[in-house]
Design a protein around this motif. Structure first.
Motif, PDB file in Angstrom:
ATOM      1  N   ARG A 299       0.827  -1.208   0.000  1.00  0.00           N
ATOM      2  CA  ARG A 299       0.000   0.000   0.000  1.00  0.00           C
ATOM      3  C   ARG A 299       0.865   1.264   0.000  1.00  0.00           C
ATOM      4  O   ARG A 299       1.757   1.412   0.833  1.00  0.00           O
ATOM      5  N   VAL A 301       0.479   5.511   0.053  1.00  0.00           N
ATOM      6  CA  VAL A 301      -0.462   6.601   0.320  1.00  0.00           C
ATOM      7  C   VAL A 301       0.189   7.929  -0.043  1.00  0.00           C
ATOM      8  O   VAL A 301       1.317   8.208   0.370  1.00  0.00           O
ATOM      9  N   GLN A 303      -0.551  12.147  -0.095  1.00  0.00           N
ATOM     10  CA  GLN A 303      -1.483  13.186   0.300  1.00  0.00           C
ATOM     11  C   GLN A 303      -0.936  14.585   0.068  1.00  0.00           C
ATOM     12  O   GLN A 303       0.274  14.795   0.028  1.00  0.00           O
TER      13      GLN A 303
ATOM     14  N   ILE B 138       8.053   3.437  -2.481  1.00  0.00           N
ATOM     15  CA  ILE B 138       7.442   4.760  -2.665  1.00  0.00           C
ATOM     16  C   ILE B 138       8.133   5.454  -3.838  1.00  0.00           C
ATOM     17  O   ILE B 138       9.357   5.558  -3.841  1.00  0.00           O
ATOM     18  N   PRO B 139       7.374   5.907  -4.831  1.00  0.00           N
ATOM     19  CA  PRO B 139       8.051   6.565  -5.963  1.00  0.00           C
ATOM     20  C   PRO B 139       8.494   7.982  -5.601  1.00  0.00           C
ATOM     21  O   PRO B 139       8.029   8.960  -6.173  1.00  0.00           O
ATOM     22  N   PRO B 279       1.168  14.030   9.875  1.00  0.00           N
ATOM     23  CA  PRO B 279       1.052  12.738   9.193  1.00  0.00           C
ATOM     24  C   PRO B 279       2.257  11.835   9.445  1.00  0.00           C
ATOM     25  O   PRO B 279       2.117  10.630   9.664  1.00  0.00           O
ATOM     26  N   ARG B 299       2.611  21.222   0.959  1.00  0.00           N
ATOM     27  CA  ARG B 299       3.211  20.005   1.501  1.00  0.00           C
ATOM     28  C   ARG B 299       2.590  18.759   0.884  1.00  0.00           C
ATOM     29  O   ARG B 299       1.374  18.613   0.862  1.00  0.00           O
ATOM     30  N   VAL B 300       3.454  17.875   0.400  1.00  0.00           N
ATOM     31  CA  VAL B 300       3.013  16.588  -0.134  1.00  0.00           C
ATOM     32  C   VAL B 300       3.653  15.497   0.718  1.00  0.00           C
ATOM     33  O   VAL B 300       4.839  15.578   1.036  1.00  0.00           O
ATOM     34  N   VAL B 301       2.868  14.502   1.108  1.00  0.00           N
ATOM     35  CA  VAL B 301       3.379  13.410   1.933  1.00  0.00           C
ATOM     36  C   VAL B 301       3.169  12.088   1.205  1.00  0.00           C
ATOM     37  O   VAL B 301       2.062  11.806   0.729  1.00  0.00           O
ATOM     38  N   LEU B 302       4.224  11.303   1.115  1.00  0.00           N
ATOM     39  CA  LEU B 302       4.151   9.986   0.468  1.00  0.00           C
ATOM     40  C   LEU B 302       4.526   8.938   1.496  1.00  0.00           C
ATOM     41  O   LEU B 302       5.520   9.102   2.203  1.00  0.00           O
ATOM     42  N   GLN B 303       3.766   7.872   1.588  1.00  0.00           N
ATOM     43  CA  GLN B 303       4.184   6.814   2.507  1.00  0.00           C
ATOM     44  C   GLN B 303       3.949   5.428   1.940  1.00  0.00           C
ATOM     45  O   GLN B 303       3.094   5.227   1.072  1.00  0.00           O
ATOM     46  N   GLY B 304       4.753   4.492   2.407  1.00  0.00           N
ATOM     47  CA  GLY B 304       4.659   3.124   1.912  1.00  0.00           C
ATOM     48  C   GLY B 304       5.793   2.283   2.475  1.00  0.00           C
ATOM     49  O   GLY B 304       6.488   2.712   3.399  1.00  0.00           O
ATOM     50  N   ARG B 305       5.967   1.097   1.900  1.00  0.00           N
ATOM     51  CA  ARG B 305       7.002   0.198   2.402  1.00  0.00           C
ATOM     52  C   ARG B 305       8.371   0.616   1.879  1.00  0.00           C
ATOM     53  O   ARG B 305       8.549   0.813   0.687  1.00  0.00           O
TER      54      ARG B 305
END
Lengths: 432, 432
Positions: A299, A301, A303, B138-139, B279, B299-305
């Protein structure tokens, strides 16, 4: 550096002005990242005399936006007029037909006519870029179409409309009702005078249709999207959701359903109950979020801000930089498109939240639960709030997974019970 | 479709096997998204006989990875050996020198030798792609270098090491101490037998150096990164942070500082106190996150493995698809690079959390606060936890913004006070 890329911009509203400003203010870094100067040389808008706080000297002015497509001095057309028909559509069609790259922020146009526009773009070898059409400044299109391209995606979901998210956030924070918060949002400029496009889920449906097409590599199919807005969400349900460990969010969800005759792609926009600790539950106010689930990546995400001059211009100019660099991606991510059927909403399977206002008297719960049993719907929890013999009390039920069609039939019978005083509230529960 | 892209993979550990598996399992969609078939035709690894649960029939085997660079049947080299020196470096140098595109997941190599490798790549016109080197699946590289390319970024921050985040998450959830949780993480395979690379912040520093280079368009400068790990974080400080409304996270932060003689780029990896409702504070366990702040996008937030075979392979194959499509981006995002000085840590300005163990007797607080005053450090709050005359009690101070150099001098004097019983704990407070 190569020769400047000459840009024609149609539409000089908030976003159009934002794009011109961004290209001017960040000309240095945009130029180094694009490998060439990006120069707006021509514009078109309705009123030439209007003061936009923007110097337009030296730019060719076209009263007719479609003339930008034919302007030999324009290499790339930026369409920021909006609307799925009229001049926006005519301009994009004309530019693509002329083999000119197009950048647009127009979700309605893409959602309604995207399948055909993509065909023209492919036939003419002209890029059609639309990062700004979904989730504003979040590079969601790029992430799905390029960053996660190695994945078989199973699900894409998102908070795609900032107005709805703002209203739901204020309703929760202040315990207020929809109509009141909407009126305030309209006064503050967060909602339009005619708010239907946002609050009835249409805008989110446009964006979801685009995301679904990209996630699953098939032509956009707006007609397949099941759409419900947030008008029926009440402060009571938001509070009850909170007690159950959920937040209510308007989500757009595209999901691949694998099992049985219902295998295909389900696309839907409606209020959802999501667990409080899910990242998307914490995305508040006008912020947008996109969640993608892939077989390799798990997954992801994303934002950020989903609207506004700055974030939208950020996405439009990123597309221009891609075009200047010659970084090309087919509209739906691939030339060879998949033909995966859309699954109708009646076939949706998931858990539900149901809130009834009933007369507090013996036998009502038995009537309700036996209707659910008749439709093979299994209860997960049932909670009657307070006691007030002979008066109206809320009863909250959550179910295990069941089929939408069964739930709809059951609900019709439940709503018809004498003891059920108002239209029941039905909210689908999503894992996140 | 164009002719297949022929790939040589060096290193068949977890990630290498993951890449081969992903290319096989998702060959259909990868092919349509790449516009051509991606075919691994040659491999290299240390032990030919080892069972990797992977069919290698029909692939050319090279005992020497550098031979992949010279193999005329290999179009693109994928380097998954790891390490900043030795065969990984030799292979990447040889491939780029031969003008062959390279995809690597090797953050150490990029962080240490990236400046020179990027020059070779540019001189030879060979893509050097490394999405997998930072934040796993995460790209993040693509988002920063392309998606947000229109922005002047002011700050990039991230949870860049899953091992540290896992340890800090368990310490908080279970109120346990670092050494104990580390030992458990080692037993569970979440931490290496020699954990220094992760827990001392080195791995995060490599990734941050790469992110900073891309965010600010300048050659990577690992030497400029200030690095502290999580060994000194205590369960007590995590609990006290929680009471103050913060979580402790190991962040990598690259920030543009505009003011005065300290103007430049500050890069640092250290434990931070971030507000509970940010976040990034909610990104727990082995997950990674990257936050970018741009002038247009906000602000941009990216999350993942951030690690593991699947997420890493997802990023590697995305790079391969970009190469197959001819989507090219210069290593640091632009050919013309900025020369912005690095700002030393002594010049860092921010608020601080300070926790002392002091003897509970009159005058101690006065001694501590007068030292802070002497260094022109302004207190935001002071809290003595409990009363135990003559015994050790924790005293927690938070400061307004001050300069690191001043804080360091003050701390030296405070630590030398008779009444201060242990090395003071110093944790920087970040807005998020």
């Amino acid at each position: 550096m190569s020769k400047p890329l000459s840009i024609g911009v149609a539409g000089l509203g908030t976003v159009g002005a934002g794009v011109l400003n961004l290209l001017r203010e960040n000309a240095d870094i945009v130029g180094t990242r694009a490998g060439r100067h990006l120069a707006v040389t021509a514009v078109s808008a309705r009123d030439r005399r209007r003061d936009r706080g923007l110097a337009l000297d030296g730019l060719r002015w076209h009263d007719d936006p479609v003339a930008l497509a034919a302007d030999p001095g324009v290499d790339v057309v930026v369409e920021l007029i909006g609307g799925s028909e009229g001049p926006a559509r005519a301009l994009v069609e004309a530019a693509l037909a002329a083999g000119k790259p197009v950048v647009t922020a127009n979700k309605a146009l893409l959602a309604v006519h995207g399948a055909q526009l993509a065909e023209t773009a492919a036939a003419r070898g002209a890029p059609l870029a639309f990062e700004a059409a979904v989730a504003g400044g979040i590079p969601a299109i790029k992430a799905l179409r390029e960053g996660l391209a190695a994945n078989r995606l199973s699900r894409v979901a998102g908070i795609l409309n900032g107005t709805c998210n703002y209203i739901l956030t204020v309703m929760r924070a202040e315990g207020r009702e929809f109509a009141e918060v909407l009126a305030e949002a309209q006064r503050l400029g967060y909602a339009e005078a005619d708010p239907s496009f946002d609050i009835d889920g249409i805008d989110a449906a446009h964006k979801l249709a685009i995301l679904a097409a990209i996630a699953f590599g098939r032509p956009v199919d707006l007609g397949a999207v099941h759409v419900e807005g947030i008008r029926d969400v009440t402060a009571l349900d938001i509070r009850l959701a909170e007690e159950l460990g959920f937040r209510i969010k308007l989500l757009g969800i595209a999901r691949r359903t694998e099992a049985g005759p219902g295998a295909g792609i389900e696309t839907r926009v409606h209020p959802c109950m999501v667990p409080c600790d899910a990242p998307i539950a914490r995305v508040d106010g006008v912020f947008n979020a996109v969640v993608a689930e892939g077989d390799a990546v798990g997954r992801v995400v994303l934002q950020g801000r989903g609207a506004g001059a700055g974030p939208t211009a950020s996405a439009v100019v990123a597309d221009l930089i891609d075009i200047a660099r010659g970084r090309h991606t087919p509209v739906w991510g691939a030339e060879a498109l998949a033909s995966i059927p859309s699954v109708p909403m009646a076939r949706h399977v998931g858990p539900y939240y149901l809130r009834l206002m009933v007369v507090d008297r013996p036998g009502v719960i038995a009537d309700v639960t036996s209707i659910l049993r008749d439709h093979r719907i299994s209860l997960e929890s049932l909670l009657q709030r307070g006691r007030a013999p002979g008066e109206a009390v809320p009863v909250v039920l959550t179910t295990h997974e069941c089929e939408e069609a069964a739930m709809r039939s059951a609900l019709e019978r439940i709503a018809a019970l004498d003891a059920v005083l108002e239209k029941p509230a039905l909210i689908r529960i999503e894992s996140a």
